[in-house]
Design a protein around this motif. Structure first.
Motif, mmCIF file in Angstrom:
data_model
loop_
_atom_site.group_PDB
_atom_site.id
_atom_site.type_symbol
_atom_site.label_atom_id
_atom_site.label_comp_id
_atom_site.label_asym_id
_atom_site.label_seq_id
_atom_site.Cartn_x
_atom_site.Cartn_y
_atom_site.Cartn_z
ATOM 1 N N ARG A 4 0.624 -1.330 0.265
ATOM 2 C CA ARG A 4 -0.088 -0.036 -0.153
ATOM 3 C C ARG A 4 0.579 1.358 0.259
ATOM 4 N N PRO A 5 0.996 2.403 -0.840
ATOM 5 C CA PRO A 5 1.454 3.453 -0.502
ATOM 6 C C PRO A 5 1.331 4.153 1.152
ATOM 7 N N SER A 6 1.928 4.866 1.168
ATOM 8 C CA SER A 6 2.057 5.316 2.672
ATOM 9 C C SER A 6 1.140 6.330 2.591
ATOM 10 N N ILE A 7 0.720 6.217 3.968
ATOM 11 C CA ILE A 7 -0.729 7.605 4.513
ATOM 12 C C ILE A 7 0.033 8.614 4.502
ATOM 13 N N ALA A 8 0.952 9.274 3.993
ATOM 14 C CA ALA A 8 1.098 10.277 4.019
ATOM 15 C C ALA A 8 0.854 10.682 2.721
ATOM 16 N N ALA A 9 1.820 9.294 1.297
ATOM 17 C CA ALA A 9 1.404 10.071 0.362
ATOM 18 C C ALA A 9 -0.099 10.149 -0.460
ATOM 19 N N ARG A 10 -1.129 9.581 0.628
ATOM 20 C CA ARG A 10 -2.338 9.478 -0.031
ATOM 21 C C ARG A 10 -3.326 10.922 1.529
ATOM 22 N N CYS A 11 -2.068 11.815 1.865
ATOM 23 C CA CYS A 11 -2.636 12.794 2.475
ATOM 24 C C CYS A 11 -2.086 14.158 1.822
ATOM 25 N N ARG A 12 -1.046 14.106 1.245
ATOM 26 C CA ARG A 12 -0.355 15.043 0.753
ATOM 27 C C ARG A 12 -0.701 16.298 0.699
ATOM 28 N N LEU A 13 -1.745 16.172 -0.504
ATOM 29 C CA LEU A 13 -2.589 17.021 -1.060
ATOM 30 C C LEU A 13 -2.914 17.850 -0.074
ATOM 31 N N HIS A 14 -3.238 17.993 0.873
ATOM 32 C CA HIS A 14 -4.138 18.878 1.488
ATOM 33 C C HIS A 14 -3.185 19.471 3.210
ATOM 34 N N PHE A 15 -1.826 19.583 2.558
ATOM 35 C CA PHE A 15 -1.183 19.971 3.280
ATOM 36 C C PHE A 15 0.076 20.544 2.351
ATOM 37 N N THR A 16 -0.350 22.185 3.181
ATOM 38 C CA THR A 16 1.357 22.959 2.795
ATOM 39 C C THR A 16 2.051 22.854 2.192
ATOM 40 N N THR A 17 3.025 22.905 1.760
ATOM 41 C CA THR A 17 5.020 22.830 2.589
ATOM 42 C C THR A 17 5.590 23.238 3.033
ATOM 43 N N LYS A 18 4.755 24.603 3.436
ATOM 44 C CA LYS A 18 5.394 24.850 5.044
ATOM 45 C C LYS A 18 5.190 24.208 6.489
ATOM 46 N N ALA A 19 3.342 23.423 5.802
ATOM 47 C CA ALA A 19 3.344 22.419 7.444
ATOM 48 C C ALA A 19 4.806 21.184 6.834
ATOM 49 N N ARG A 20 4.360 20.589 5.530
ATOM 50 C CA ARG A 20 5.055 19.759 5.428
ATOM 51 C C ARG A 20 6.861 19.516 6.356
ATOM 52 N N ALA A 21 6.727 20.932 5.750
ATOM 53 C CA ALA A 21 8.570 21.449 6.212
ATOM 54 C C ALA A 21 8.440 21.354 7.917
ATOM 55 N N PHE A 22 8.060 21.603 8.501
ATOM 56 C CA PHE A 22 7.701 22.091 10.035
ATOM 57 C C PHE A 22 7.287 20.966 10.766
ATOM 58 N N GLY A 23 6.730 20.177 10.081
ATOM 59 C CA GLY A 23 6.300 18.240 10.040
ATOM 60 C C GLY A 23 7.262 17.654 9.661
ATOM 61 N N GLU A 24 7.712 17.436 9.146
ATOM 62 C CA GLU A 24 9.212 16.877 9.236
ATOM 63 C C GLU A 24 10.156 17.297 10.128
ATOM 64 N N ASP A 25 10.543 18.543 9.728
ATOM 65 C CA ASP A 25 11.737 18.991 11.769
ATOM 66 C C ASP A 25 10.503 18.072 12.822
ATOM 67 N N ASP A 26 9.140 18.051 13.348
ATOM 68 C CA ASP A 26 9.188 17.639 14.039
ATOM 69 C C ASP A 26 8.963 15.827 14.735
ATOM 70 N N VAL A 27 9.268 15.330 13.202
ATOM 71 C CA VAL A 27 9.586 14.009 13.073
ATOM 72 C C VAL A 27 11.257 13.635 13.543
ATOM 73 N N ARG A 28 11.954 14.741 13.081
ATOM 74 C CA ARG A 28 13.307 13.875 13.174
ATOM 75 C C ARG A 28 13.593 14.703 14.549
ATOM 76 N N ALA A 29 12.979 15.283 14.620
ATOM 77 C CA ALA A 29 13.363 16.037 16.655
ATOM 78 C C ALA A 29 12.814 15.289 17.769
#
Length: 122
Positions: A4-29
């Motif tokens: 199955r495709p990732s759940i993030a890929a299935r929902c990606r269109l609902h998020f701005t580039t900015k929200a995705r960048a900050f969210g990626e930082d949250d996961v890394r941290a």
């Protein structure tokens, strides 16, 4: 059967580039503290950049029919309908293998969970 495709890929269109960048930082941290997922969804606290944690959740009971419920108690979600906390939760679910267990394979249309629906997930 293909994975199955990732759940993030299935929902990606609902998020701005900015929200995705900050969210990626949250996961890394390591700022995502998710409760064990249940059959209908998952709830997490995301501790973004030293602020109070934001409580967010996903309800995937309708995922087989192409719908997923989103909720976050942050101001950005209330204002814009997307936020870094939800994106971080989606990435966390994929990283832990839970995202692949969400039913269905296509893009997921989002709907906003009410407070009672969110409470039922926890």
């Amino acid at each position: 059967m293909p994975p199955r495709p990732s759940i993030a890929a299935r929902c990606r269109l609902h998020f701005t580039t900015k929200a995705r960048a900050f969210g990626e930082d949250d996961v890394r941290a390591g700022r995502v503290a998710a409760q064990p997922p249940g059959p209908s969804g998952v709830v997490a606290d995301v501790h973004a950049d030293g602020k109070r944690p934001s409580r967010c959740g996903l309800d995937w009971r309708a995922a087989e029919r192409g719908r997923i419920g989103f909720h976050c108690d942050c101001r950005t979600f209330t204002r814009d309908g997307d936020c870094e906390h939800l994106w971080a939760l989606l990435l966390h679910l994929d990283a832990t293998g839970v995202g692949a267990d969400v039913p269905g394979v296509g893009h997921l249309q989002r709907y906003t969970l009410g407070d009672e629906e969110m409470d039922a997930l926890s």
